[in-house]
Design a protein around this motif. Structure first.
Motif, PDB file in Angstrom:
ATOM      1  N   MET A  66       0.832  -1.200   0.000  1.00  0.00           N
ATOM      2  CA  MET A  66       0.000   0.000   0.000  1.00  0.00           C
ATOM      3  C   MET A  66       0.865   1.248   0.000  1.00  0.00           C
ATOM      4  SD  MET A  66      -1.273   0.575   3.922  1.00  0.00           S
ATOM      5  CE  MET A  66      -1.218   2.373   3.717  1.00  0.00           C
ATOM      6  N   ALA A  67       0.250   2.365  -0.330  1.00  0.00           N
ATOM      7  CA  ALA A  67       0.927   3.662  -0.277  1.00  0.00           C
ATOM      8  C   ALA A  67      -0.119   4.721   0.029  1.00  0.00           C
ATOM      9  CB  ALA A  67       1.625   3.967  -1.596  1.00  0.00           C
ATOM     10  N   ILE A  68       0.275   5.723   0.779  1.00  0.00           N
ATOM     11  CA  ILE A  68      -0.629   6.803   1.157  1.00  0.00           C
ATOM     12  C   ILE A  68       0.081   8.130   0.932  1.00  0.00           C
ATOM     13  CG2 ILE A  68       0.083   6.597   3.580  1.00  0.00           C
ATOM     14  CD1 ILE A  68      -2.722   7.557   4.382  1.00  0.00           C
ATOM     15  N   ARG A  69      -0.622   9.086   0.379  1.00  0.00           N
ATOM     16  CA  ARG A  69      -0.039  10.403   0.168  1.00  0.00           C
ATOM     17  C   ARG A  69       0.297  11.020   1.529  1.00  0.00           C
ATOM     18  NH1 ARG A  69      -0.399  12.991  -4.643  1.00  0.00           N
ATOM     19  NH2 ARG A  69      -2.197  11.709  -5.273  1.00  0.00           N
ATOM     20  N   ALA A  70       1.445  11.678   1.625  1.00  0.00           N
ATOM     21  CA  ALA A  70       1.874  12.252   2.906  1.00  0.00           C
ATOM     22  C   ALA A  70       0.848  13.239   3.451  1.00  0.00           C
ATOM     23  CB  ALA A  70       3.237  12.932   2.747  1.00  0.00           C
ATOM     24  N   THR A  71       0.235  14.022   2.574  1.00  0.00           N
ATOM     25  CA  THR A  71      -0.767  14.984   3.023  1.00  0.00           C
ATOM     26  C   THR A  71      -2.027  14.282   3.526  1.00  0.00           C
ATOM     27  OG1 THR A  71      -1.500  15.195   0.721  1.00  0.00           O
ATOM     28  CG2 THR A  71       0.034  16.853   1.551  1.00  0.00           C
ATOM     29  N   ALA A  72      -2.365  13.137   2.909  1.00  0.00           N
ATOM     30  CA  ALA A  72      -3.525  12.367   3.366  1.00  0.00           C
ATOM     31  C   ALA A  72      -3.262  11.789   4.750  1.00  0.00           C
ATOM     32  CB  ALA A  72      -3.851  11.254   2.374  1.00  0.00           C
ATOM     33  N   TRP A  73      -2.041  11.302   4.972  1.00  0.00           N
ATOM     34  CA  TRP A  73      -1.693  10.780   6.291  1.00  0.00           C
ATOM     35  C   TRP A  73      -1.778  11.881   7.336  1.00  0.00           C
ATOM     36  CZ3 TRP A  73      -1.541   7.514   9.915  1.00  0.00           C
ATOM     37  CH2 TRP A  73      -0.682   7.649  11.016  1.00  0.00           C
ATOM     38  N   LYS A  74      -1.297  13.056   7.021  1.00  0.00           N
ATOM     39  CA  LYS A  74      -1.353  14.162   7.975  1.00  0.00           C
ATOM     40  C   LYS A  74      -2.791  14.486   8.363  1.00  0.00           C
ATOM     41  CE  LYS A  74       2.977  15.203   8.637  1.00  0.00           C
ATOM     42  NZ  LYS A  74       3.584  15.036   9.994  1.00  0.00           N
ATOM     43  N   SER A  75      -3.713  14.325   7.422  1.00  0.00           N
ATOM     44  CA  SER A  75      -5.108  14.683   7.697  1.00  0.00           C
ATOM     45  C   SER A  75      -5.800  13.685   8.618  1.00  0.00           C
ATOM     46  CB  SER A  75      -5.881  14.797   6.383  1.00  0.00           C
ATOM     47  OG  SER A  75      -6.052  13.532   5.785  1.00  0.00           O
ATOM     48  N   ILE A  76      -5.285  12.445   8.729  1.00  0.00           N
ATOM     49  CA  ILE A  76      -5.924  11.442   9.588  1.00  0.00           C
ATOM     50  C   ILE A  76      -5.014  10.968  10.718  1.00  0.00           C
ATOM     51  CG2 ILE A  76      -7.350  10.617   7.666  1.00  0.00           C
ATOM     52  CD1 ILE A  76      -5.495   8.114   7.635  1.00  0.00           C
ATOM     53  N   GLU A  77      -3.809  11.486  10.765  1.00  0.00           N
ATOM     54  CA  GLU A  77      -2.804  10.987  11.713  1.00  0.00           C
ATOM     55  C   GLU A  77      -3.312  10.958  13.144  1.00  0.00           C
ATOM     56  OE1 GLU A  77       1.798  12.020  13.117  1.00  0.00           O
ATOM     57  OE2 GLU A  77       0.767  13.278  11.619  1.00  0.00           O
ATOM     58  N   HIS A  78      -3.959  12.024  13.575  1.00  0.00           N
ATOM     59  CA  HIS A  78      -4.381  12.106  14.977  1.00  0.00           C
ATOM     60  C   HIS A  78      -5.694  11.375  15.235  1.00  0.00           C
ATOM     61  CE1 HIS A  78      -1.107  14.831  15.767  1.00  0.00           C
ATOM     62  NE2 HIS A  78      -1.499  15.625  14.790  1.00  0.00           N
ATOM     63  N   ALA A  79      -6.386  10.973  14.163  1.00  0.00           N
ATOM     64  CA  ALA A  79      -7.632  10.229  14.322  1.00  0.00           C
ATOM     65  C   ALA A  79      -7.423   8.726  14.227  1.00  0.00           C
ATOM     66  CB  ALA A  79      -8.643  10.671  13.263  1.00  0.00           C
ATOM     67  N   ALA A  80      -6.356   8.291  13.568  1.00  0.00           N
ATOM     68  CA  ALA A  80      -6.112   6.861  13.388  1.00  0.00           C
ATOM     69  C   ALA A  80      -6.003   6.162  14.736  1.00  0.00           C
ATOM     70  CB  ALA A  80      -4.837   6.651  12.576  1.00  0.00           C
ATOM     71  N   CYS A  81      -6.589   4.980  14.828  1.00  0.00           N
ATOM     72  CA  CYS A  81      -6.647   4.267  16.107  1.00  0.00           C
ATOM     73  C   CYS A  81      -5.248   3.833  16.557  1.00  0.00           C
ATOM     74  CB  CYS A  81      -7.545   3.051  15.986  1.00  0.00           C
ATOM     75  SG  CYS A  81      -9.255   3.455  15.576  1.00  0.00           S
ATOM     76  N   PRO A  82      -4.882   4.100  17.815  1.00  0.00           N
ATOM     77  CA  PRO A  82      -3.567   3.677  18.304  1.00  0.00           C
ATOM     78  C   PRO A  82      -3.478   2.171  18.512  1.00  0.00           C
ATOM     79  CG  PRO A  82      -4.830   4.707  20.065  1.00  0.00           C
ATOM     80  CD  PRO A  82      -5.615   4.916  18.806  1.00  0.00           C
ATOM     81  N   ASP A  83      -4.630   1.512  18.730  1.00  0.00           N
ATOM     82  CA  ASP A  83      -4.698   0.055  18.873  1.00  0.00           C
ATOM     83  C   ASP A  83      -3.728  -0.469  19.934  1.00  0.00           C
ATOM     84  OD1 ASP A  83      -5.590  -2.519  18.395  1.00  0.00           O
ATOM     85  OD2 ASP A  83      -4.300  -2.836  16.659  1.00  0.00           O
ATOM     86  N   HIS A  84      -3.823   0.089  21.140  1.00  0.00           N
ATOM     87  CA  HIS A  84      -2.934  -0.338  22.223  1.00  0.00           C
ATOM     88  C   HIS A  84      -3.121  -1.814  22.568  1.00  0.00           C
ATOM     89  CE1 HIS A  84      -1.657   3.755  22.783  1.00  0.00           C
ATOM     90  NE2 HIS A  84      -2.874   4.176  23.096  1.00  0.00           N
ATOM     91  N   GLU A  85      -4.339  -2.331  22.363  1.00  0.00           N
ATOM     92  CA  GLU A  85      -4.609  -3.735  22.695  1.00  0.00           C
ATOM     93  C   GLU A  85      -4.187  -4.688  21.582  1.00  0.00           C
ATOM     94  OE1 GLU A  85      -6.931  -1.318  22.830  1.00  0.00           O
ATOM     95  OE2 GLU A  85      -6.811  -0.987  25.007  1.00  0.00           O
ATOM     96  N   ASP A  86      -3.799  -4.146  20.443  1.00  0.00           N
ATOM     97  CA  ASP A  86      -3.342  -4.937  19.304  1.00  0.00           C
ATOM     98  C   ASP A  86      -4.403  -5.948  18.871  1.00  0.00           C
ATOM     99  OD1 ASP A  86      -1.641  -5.778  17.297  1.00  0.00           O
ATOM    100  OD2 ASP A  86      -0.582  -7.217  18.568  1.00  0.00           O
ATOM    101  N   VAL A  87      -5.587  -5.434  18.532  1.00  0.00           N
ATOM    102  CA  VAL A  87      -6.688  -6.304  18.113  1.00  0.00           C
ATOM    103  C   VAL A  87      -7.256  -5.916  16.753  1.00  0.00           C
ATOM    104  CG1 VAL A  87      -7.347  -6.884  20.480  1.00  0.00           C
ATOM    105  CG2 VAL A  87      -8.375  -4.882  19.365  1.00  0.00           C
ATOM    106  N   LEU A  88      -6.731  -4.857  16.128  1.00  0.00           N
ATOM    107  CA  LEU A  88      -7.288  -4.350  14.879  1.00  0.00           C
ATOM    108  C   LEU A  88      -6.349  -4.612  13.704  1.00  0.00           C
ATOM    109  CD1 LEU A  88      -8.496  -0.817  16.075  1.00  0.00           C
ATOM    110  CD2 LEU A  88      -9.771  -2.984  16.149  1.00  0.00           C
ATOM    111  N   HIS A  89      -6.891  -4.489  12.504  1.00  0.00           N
ATOM    112  CA  HIS A  89      -6.067  -4.437  11.297  1.00  0.00           C
ATOM    113  C   HIS A  89      -5.767  -2.963  11.036  1.00  0.00           C
ATOM    114  CE1 HIS A  89      -5.725  -8.496   9.982  1.00  0.00           C
ATOM    115  NE2 HIS A  89      -7.014  -8.685   9.753  1.00  0.00           N
ATOM    116  N   GLU A  90      -4.516  -2.567  11.238  1.00  0.00           N
ATOM    117  CA  GLU A  90      -4.170  -1.148  11.141  1.00  0.00           C
ATOM    118  C   GLU A  90      -4.348  -0.595   9.732  1.00  0.00           C
ATOM    119  OE1 GLU A  90      -1.209   0.043   9.523  1.00  0.00           O
ATOM    120  OE2 GLU A  90      -0.632  -1.962   8.837  1.00  0.00           O
TER     121      GLU A  90
END
Length: 280
Positions: free
Chosen positions: A179-203
């Motif tokens: 996969m690849a993501i545009r750097a600007t797109a990542w910046k727009s969701i960076e703080h909303a993306a789930c941290p998944d501390h329990e390690d139960v999601l597909h990141e």
């Protein structure tokens, strides 16, 4: 390993930026990947269009992962291979995030340490990202070590393309090995993306959900090909069941439910049991 040809031409930093094509940084999270990281990096070195930089993020490895990366970086100083340490937390999400934070390219390519990119992978990613409406892109993979298929180049493109069309209205997917993501797109969701501390999601699916919720288009590029290991099929039935449940957990965490989004889980479970029967 010597099964990947490395172009002999010298590729300096100036040669990496081709015309106005977006530059691609490759980010590779790694935890105890001594057995796979060399093959992964040799395929990166064989690209028809070199990436802007290659960032391997070591996440508390205790084997020879780091030394293998250092050796290849010394042998190919023109390739822009960088080794980072992310030892603050164990897990894919913080390791991925550390690599994204360090990357300087227009596009952040995200693959796994067992991914083996097709020689034109960077070229196809750049081409897909020339469309300013595309915020992220993913492609098909070939499972290069499925015992049932041996050395045949069996691709999941037909299955993945079908699933894409079935589920794109509700939620497109991204595949972390390719996969690849545009750097600007990542910046727009960076703080909303789930941290998944329990390690139960597909990141990777979590990223796709957040991109869709933000109105950013995720595309599918059939020519953006990579090989991946099917080593997860060697895990126990319980472990593999927990892995496939991540699909359900990820969508449920966002309040999303539809049969088309559950299809990958059932397909993987079918492959798992078919492979086990084939071995017996």
């Amino acid at each position: 390993m010597t099964d990947v040809d490395i172009p002999r031409r010298r590729r300096g930093r100036a040669a990496r930026a081709v015309a106005s094509a977006p530059t691609v940084s490759l980010v590779i999270p790694a935890f105890n990947e001594e057995a796979t990281i060399e093959r992964c990096l040799l395929a990166v070195l064989a690209q028809t269009r070199a990436p802007w930089e290659v960032i391997v993020v070591d996440n508390r490895s205790t084997d020879g992962t780091a030394e293998t990366v250092r050796r290849l970086a010394r042998a190919h100083p023109e390739a822009g291979i960088r080794l980072l340490r992310q030892f603050d937390a164990q897990g894919l999400v913080p390791t991925r995030n550390a690599g994204f934070a360090a990357a300087t390219g227009d596009v952040l390519g995200r693959i796994d340490a067992d991914s083996v990119l097709a020689p034109d992978w960077v070229e196809n990613v750049s081409r897909a990202m020339e469309d300013p409406a595309v915020g992220a892109v993913t492609g098909p993979v070939t499972y290069y070590d499925v015992p049932r298929f041996g050395s045949l180049p069996v691709s999941d493109d037909l299955v993945r393309r079908t699933l894409w069309h079935l589920g794109r209205r509700r939620c497109p997917f991204l595949y972390g090995s390719n996969m690849a993501i545009r750097a600007t797109a990542w910046k727009s969701i960076e703080h909303a993306a789930c941290p998944d501390h329990e390690d139960v999601l597909h990141e990777d699916i979590d990223l796709a959900v957040h991109l869709k919720q933000t109105g950013i288009r995720v595309a599918y590029a059939p020519r953006m090909r990579a090989g991946v290991s099917a080593r997860r099929l060697d895990s126990s039935p319980a472990s593999f069941r927990a892995y496939t449940h991540r699909f359900v957990a990820t969508y449920e965490s966002h309040g999303i439910d539809h049969w088309t989004l559950r299809a990958p889980r059932h397909l993987l479970q079918g492959l798992f049991w078919a492979t086990r029967r084939g071995r017996r």
